[in-house]
Each structure stands twice: as C-alpha cells, then as structure tokens.
Motif scaffolding. Structure first.
Motif, mmCIF file in Angstrom:
data_model
loop_
_atom_site.group_PDB
_atom_site.id
_atom_site.type_symbol
_atom_site.label_atom_id
_atom_site.label_comp_id
_atom_site.label_asym_id
_atom_site.label_seq_id
_atom_site.Cartn_x
_atom_site.Cartn_y
_atom_site.Cartn_z
ATOM 1 N N HIS A 20 -15.464 2.793 1.352
ATOM 2 C CA HIS A 20 -13.609 3.337 0.713
ATOM 3 C C HIS A 20 -13.082 1.610 1.799
ATOM 4 O O HIS A 20 -11.898 0.849 1.700
ATOM 5 C CB HIS A 20 -12.761 3.769 0.929
ATOM 6 N N ASP A 42 -11.278 11.821 3.149
ATOM 7 C CA ASP A 42 -10.367 11.269 1.527
ATOM 8 C C ASP A 42 -8.754 10.964 2.240
ATOM 9 O O ASP A 42 -8.461 10.042 2.345
ATOM 10 C CB ASP A 42 -10.539 11.357 0.135
ATOM 11 N N SER A 94 -7.562 7.491 3.146
ATOM 12 C CA SER A 94 -5.870 7.739 2.425
ATOM 13 C C SER A 94 -4.769 7.172 3.468
ATOM 14 O O SER A 94 -3.497 6.781 3.106
ATOM 15 C CB SER A 94 -5.349 8.715 1.603
ATOM 16 N N GLU A 112 -2.258 4.270 4.120
ATOM 17 C CA GLU A 112 -0.337 3.798 4.095
ATOM 18 C C GLU A 112 -0.591 3.478 4.806
ATOM 19 O O GLU A 112 0.908 2.468 4.864
ATOM 20 C CB GLU A 112 -0.150 5.471 3.991
ATOM 21 N N TYR A 164 0.350 0.075 3.957
ATOM 22 C CA TYR A 164 0.138 0.094 2.630
ATOM 23 C C TYR A 164 -0.121 -1.631 1.796
ATOM 24 O O TYR A 164 -0.910 -2.161 0.623
ATOM 25 C CB TYR A 164 0.894 0.776 1.699
#
Length: 290
Positions: A152, A253, A257, A261, A264
């Motif tokens: 990711h 996760d 995330s 952010e 973003y």
C-alpha cells in the motif's frame, strides 16, 4: 471492551486467577451459578469471587453476570460469542463456516477498535508520515500483513522495509536512527528477537510502535506507542489466526490510511501516475508477445 479481553488484562493473585480462568473456560454456565457455587468449583471463597468482580469494575458477582447476559443475548451476528481458537467444528456446513468466520473477524475488528487510543493513533500516524523509512519487524504469520502494508505504501511512494528474519531484523535495527520509525509485530509480545530489535531501535533514536495482544507484555514495555488486538487466541491450540489476523490488518490499514490522508491529493495523483505507467508497461509487453 470485550469481557474476556478485560479479564486477560487485569492483575490477579494466584487464587483470583483460578476464578478468572473458570469464568473464561465456563462462559456459558457461569450465568446460572451462585457465588458459592463458583467458589466451590474453584476451591476459593465467596470473598475471592466478589473481589475479582470488583477488580473488574462491578459491584459484585450478580452485577458481573449481567455483562455475560448482555453479551449472550445480543442478536448481532458480529457479537455472537465464538471460540476464536475453534470457530468451526467437524461437520459444519459451508454456510455455517462462512457465518462463523465472518462473525469472528467482525467481532475482532470491533474489539480492536475499542482498544484504540486515538491520541496515540494521531501521534503515530504523524511520525510515520514524516519518517524517511518505516521498518516493519515481523515473523511467521505477521509477515503477510507487513507485506500488504508495504505494498500500500509503495503505491504512494512511501519507503517501507519489511524485516522478517532474525539476521535481517538485527541488521536494520542496529543501523536504525531518528530518521526511521519501527513497527514491531508480535501477538504474544514476548518474541525474543522482536523485543531485542525494539531496544536496539530506541537506542539509535528511532520511535517504536508495537502491535501486540492486549495486556502488559515485554514488547509493549519496550516501545513508545502500543496498539492492541484482542488476546483471544491460544498460542498453539488453535486452527488458525482468524481473530489476530483481522486485528493486525485493521491497525496497519489505519496507519496507511492516516498517512494517505496527510497529503491526500498528492498521494492520489502519485498513485494514479505510477499505476498508469505500470499499465503502459503491461500493454507494451502484451503487444510485444503477439
């Protein structure tokens, strides 16, 4: 907080532990028992049973039992009480297996969420986002979760190194400095190599973040920030790591995330640009194979 998580987290004396273990191992029958019956089954006293309940924040045994009844009577499938070590049994139909595994994972994520310290989460995300390199120290079943987190982060240009072997872990830990952040994964929190790596990282000025089962353990004692997953699984006698797997993935996760952010639009554009390049490479390769 889940009752069994709470039971596993408190500090109890030797005789009190006998009562705690009885509560955990006889979940279904305790609700119909008296204080005297529990005392007889555990070879303790009424006072010991009441003291355990009070340590958990209840007025007494009857007040404590209400928590059991609340959990048992819940109609929500995600709150259905399942044995995390044996969520399926021999002869279960595929529909039953599907329902049980889904319910267990949902319950594990909800319990992990209830254990979050949002101030620490915000601080951890900030240092992860600003770090030059994130090193993830892991072994065995946690390697897959670390690799997923690495993938990711790779898509937004964030450098993550997964160190999964003893020699490899020691190499990175001994060279870690204030420009790095270390994430250390261990369900028991007592993995000798991982604890040593946490201490090496902190010696080099690296901020350390643990993900481990709830309750005091050596790894959480050695780290700057701690994130907990439910302590529902036994180390050996289980058929899979369904609950802990859900917990590890959920927290990682959240880290990814949160990093995403922080910037973003730039992260999204970076991801689109490099995904587009990869697509062109794949198209060109297919054309050359024709």
């Amino acid at each position: 907080m889940d009752l069994q998580t709470k039971l596993a987290s408190e500090s109890f004396s030797g005789t009190e532990k006998a009562v705690v273990e009885y509560f955990i191992n006889h979940f279904d029958s305790v609700v119909d028992m008296t204080t005297l019956q529990v005392a007889k089954h555990t070879f303790t006293s009424n006072a010991t049973v009441v003291r355990v309940c009070q340590k958990l924040g209840y007025k007494g045994f009857n007040d404590f039992k209400l928590k059991y009844l609340t959990e048992q009577k819940s109609d929500s499938p995600s709150a259905e009480k399942l044995d995390a070590n044996f969520p399926i049994q021999s002869g279960d139909k595929v529909q039953k297996i599907a329902t049980n595994i889904a319910a267990l994972k949902e319950a594990a994520i909800e319990e992990t969420k209830s254990l979050l310290d949002y101030v620490h989460l915000q601080e951890a995300v900030a240092i992860l986002e600003s770090a030059e390199t994130i090193n993830v120290y892991c072994s065995h079943s946690t390697i897959a979760h670390a690799k997923e987190f690495q993938y990711h982060c790779m898509r937004i240009g964030k450098r993550v190194i997964v160190a999964s072997g003893p020699g490899e872990q020691d190499y990175y830990a001994s060279r870690s400095n204030e420009e790095n952040v270390a994430i250390l994964l261990s369900y028991t929190g007592e993995t000798r190599e991982t604890i040593g790596d946490a201490k090496l990282c902190r010696y080099g000025g690296t901020k350390t973040i643990s993900i481990t089962s709830f309750g005091q353990n050596s790894l959480s004692d050695a780290c700057d920030y701690n994130f907990f997953i439910p302590p529902w699984e036994k180390y050996y006698s289980k058929i899979g790591q369904f609950a802990s797997s859900a917990g590890f993935s959920y927290i990682l996760d959240l880290f990814y995330s949160g990093i995403f952010e922080k910037d973003y639009l730039a992260n999204y554009e970076y991801m689109l640009e490099h995904t587009g390049r990869l697509s062109m490479v794949q198209i060109n390769k297919k054309m050359s194979d024709i």
